[in-house]
Design a protein around this motif. Structure first.
Motif, PDB file in Angstrom:
ATOM      1  N   GLU A  97      -5.926   0.254  -0.909  1.00 13.00           N
ATOM      2  CA  GLU A  97      -6.624  -0.379   0.212  1.00 13.00           C
ATOM      3  C   GLU A  97      -5.835  -0.982   1.164  1.00 13.00           C
ATOM      4  O   GLU A  97      -5.951  -1.092   2.334  1.00 13.00           O
ATOM      5  CB  GLU A  97      -7.610  -1.450  -0.221  1.00 13.00           C
ATOM      6  N   ASP A  98      -4.341  -1.043   0.571  1.00 16.13           N
ATOM      7  CA  ASP A  98      -3.275  -1.511   1.809  1.00 16.13           C
ATOM      8  C   ASP A  98      -2.680  -0.191   2.416  1.00 16.13           C
ATOM      9  O   ASP A  98      -1.514  -0.586   3.133  1.00 16.13           O
ATOM     10  CB  ASP A  98      -2.170  -2.366   1.217  1.00 16.13           C
ATOM     11  N   THR A 106      -3.656  -6.534   5.694  1.00 15.18           N
ATOM     12  CA  THR A 106      -2.732  -6.625   4.384  1.00 15.18           C
ATOM     13  C   THR A 106      -3.022  -8.166   3.744  1.00 15.18           C
ATOM     14  O   THR A 106      -2.928  -9.032   4.357  1.00 15.18           O
ATOM     15  CB  THR A 106      -1.621  -6.467   4.439  1.00 15.18           C
ATOM     16  N   SER A 107      -3.549  -8.260   2.241  1.00 16.66           N
ATOM     17  CA  SER A 107      -3.721  -9.475   1.868  1.00 16.66           C
ATOM     18  C   SER A 107      -2.473 -10.087   1.334  1.00 16.66           C
ATOM     19  O   SER A 107      -1.396  -9.203   1.248  1.00 16.66           O
ATOM     20  CB  SER A 107      -4.567  -9.164   0.575  1.00 16.66           C
ATOM     21  N   ARG A 108      -2.283 -11.307   1.065  1.00 10.35           N
ATOM     22  CA  ARG A 108      -0.929 -11.878   0.471  1.00 10.35           C
ATOM     23  C   ARG A 108      -0.491 -11.306  -0.782  1.00 10.35           C
ATOM     24  O   ARG A 108       0.552 -10.793  -0.834  1.00 10.35           O
ATOM     25  CB  ARG A 108      -1.113 -13.505   0.387  1.00 10.35           C
ATOM     26  N   ALA A 114       3.423  -4.969  -3.233  1.00  8.39           N
ATOM     27  CA  ALA A 114       4.303  -3.676  -2.848  1.00  8.39           C
ATOM     28  C   ALA A 114       5.557  -4.107  -2.801  1.00  8.39           C
ATOM     29  O   ALA A 114       6.455  -3.015  -3.035  1.00  8.39           O
ATOM     30  CB  ALA A 114       3.708  -3.321  -1.436  1.00  8.39           C
ATOM     31  N   LEU A 115       5.873  -5.267  -2.016  1.00  6.25           N
ATOM     32  CA  LEU A 115       7.233  -5.666  -2.091  1.00  6.25           C
ATOM     33  C   LEU A 115       7.923  -5.660  -3.230  1.00  6.25           C
ATOM     34  O   LEU A 115       9.073  -5.332  -3.474  1.00  6.25           O
ATOM     35  CB  LEU A 115       7.488  -6.764  -1.127  1.00  6.25           C
ATOM     36  N   ASP A 116       7.223  -6.339  -4.438  1.00  7.48           N
ATOM     37  CA  ASP A 116       8.019  -6.404  -5.554  1.00  7.48           C
ATOM     38  C   ASP A 116       8.375  -5.215  -6.365  1.00  7.48           C
ATOM     39  O   ASP A 116       9.587  -4.820  -6.396  1.00  7.48           O
ATOM     40  CB  ASP A 116       6.849  -7.240  -6.528  1.00  7.48           C
ATOM     41  N   TYR A 154       0.704   4.127   6.679  1.00  7.05           N
ATOM     42  CA  TYR A 154       2.009   3.657   5.828  1.00  7.05           C
ATOM     43  C   TYR A 154       2.031   2.151   5.882  1.00  7.05           C
ATOM     44  O   TYR A 154       2.200   1.658   4.427  1.00  7.05           O
ATOM     45  CB  TYR A 154       3.167   4.279   6.291  1.00  7.05           C
ATOM     46  N   ASN A 155       1.742   1.396   6.883  1.00  8.00           N
ATOM     47  CA  ASN A 155       1.271  -0.173   6.665  1.00  8.00           C
ATOM     48  C   ASN A 155       2.518  -0.863   5.770  1.00  8.00           C
ATOM     49  O   ASN A 155       3.568  -0.736   6.127  1.00  8.00           O
ATOM     50  CB  ASN A 155      -0.139  -0.228   6.155  1.00  8.00           C
ATOM     51  N   ILE A 156       1.946  -1.447   4.727  1.00  7.04           N
ATOM     52  CA  ILE A 156       2.560  -2.188   3.841  1.00  7.04           C
ATOM     53  C   ILE A 156       3.965  -1.565   3.229  1.00  7.04           C
ATOM     54  O   ILE A 156       4.994  -2.306   3.098  1.00  7.04           O
ATOM     55  CB  ILE A 156       1.871  -2.990   2.698  1.00  7.04           C
TER      56      ILE A 156
END
Ligand code: NAD
Length: 254
Positions: A97-98, A106-108, A114-116, A154-156
């Motif tokens: 969904e992101d 984008t949710s927290r 994604a970053l992790d 591509y977003n997050i």
């Protein structure tokens, strides 16, 4: 045989469409020794036969969100090989969904996940494997142009790739002191499991074919060739770089 006898650890093989597969194949052709991770039993079932096909020496479980699994992997590789000449990080994930609609939504939790997985994991892995890396070792990760330009959808993952590319530069500084190089390959779009989750990539394949300087999409073999260069002594003076393997698409100003 540019990689004869080099011990190459490859994280991120899912199937024979994976960029990690193209890299492993190219490494094998250049004489490298290979080992692969998997995440969970479903991927293990797919990775084990591929590892066999590619002459892999062992496989192991390693979910990059879990420090204990990363450390266990480093301990296992130390026991099996003593050291690592080439470390390939070909891992990314974001919630589906992101990867469509607005980045604004984008949710927290989606951002953290994604970053992790897609950015922090490179640092976590480099730290755990640092004792196994030596003068001449090469670390490689995979990125995409959505890190520096907006690719709708591509977003997050674009934000994660920006963090990943900055991590490459900082890691190259820290590990450069002992002669370890850290670089990224920025591949053009390739139809893989991960890419299928990104809504914005669907139309880009024809755009690349029509407009990129080479008028074709890249393959995992193209990425494998560049990976051999970055893993070998031919690139001894190259670190902290993001090298594009994208048929030149990112060079277009139109
Ligand atoms: P893929 O789906 O074949 O590979 C992604 C891998 O990430 C899988 O093996 C999966 O198991 C692994 N992974 C996901 N979560 C994980 C976790 N928690 N722990 C460990 N591993 C985990 O897709 P791919 O396209 O080959 O992706 C490989 C890399 O290439 C990714 O970093 C991706 O962003 C990057 N990339 C892909 C493209 C493309 O168009 N396919 C373009 C540029 C960059």
């Amino acid at each position: 045989m540019l990689l004869q006898g080099k011990k190459a650890l490859i994280l991120g093989l899912a199937n024979n469409k994976s960029i990690a597969y193209g890299i492993a194949h190219a490494f094998k052709e250049q004489g490298a020794r290979l080992a692969f991770n998997y995440v969970g039993d479903a991927i293990k079932k797919r990775v084990e036969p591929l590892s066999e096909e590619l002459g892999g020496e062992f496989t192991f479980q390693c979910d990059v969100t879990d420090d204990a699994q990363i450390q266990a992997a480093a301990d296992l590789v130390k026991e099996k090989w003593g050291g690592v000449d080439i470390l390939v990080h070909s891992v990314a994930f974001a919630n589906r969904e992101d990867l469509s609609g607005r980045f604004l939504d984008t949710s927290r939790a989606g951002f953290h996940l994604a970053l992790d997985i897609s950015a922090y994991s490179l640092t976590g892995i480099c730290r755990a494997f640092e004792p196994l890396l030596h003068d001449g070792s090469s670390v490689l990760t995979m990125t995409y142009h959505g890190s520096t330009k907006v690719i709708p959808g591509y977003n997050i993952m674009g934000v994660a790739k920006a963090a990943l590319e900055a991590s490459v530069r900082y890691l190259s500084y820290d590990l450069g002191e002992k002669g370890v190089r850290v670089n990224a390959l920025s591949a053009g779009p390739i139809k893989t499991l991960a890419a299928s989750a990104v809504s914005g990539l669907k139309n880009i394949f024809t755009r690349v074919e029509e407009h990129a300087p080479l008028r074709r999409n890249v393959t995992t073999a193209d990425v494998g060739g560049a990976a051999v260069f970055l893993a070998s002594e031919l690139s001894h003076g190259v670190t902290g770089e993001v090298i594009y393997v994208d048929s030149g698409f990112s060079q277009l100003g139109i």
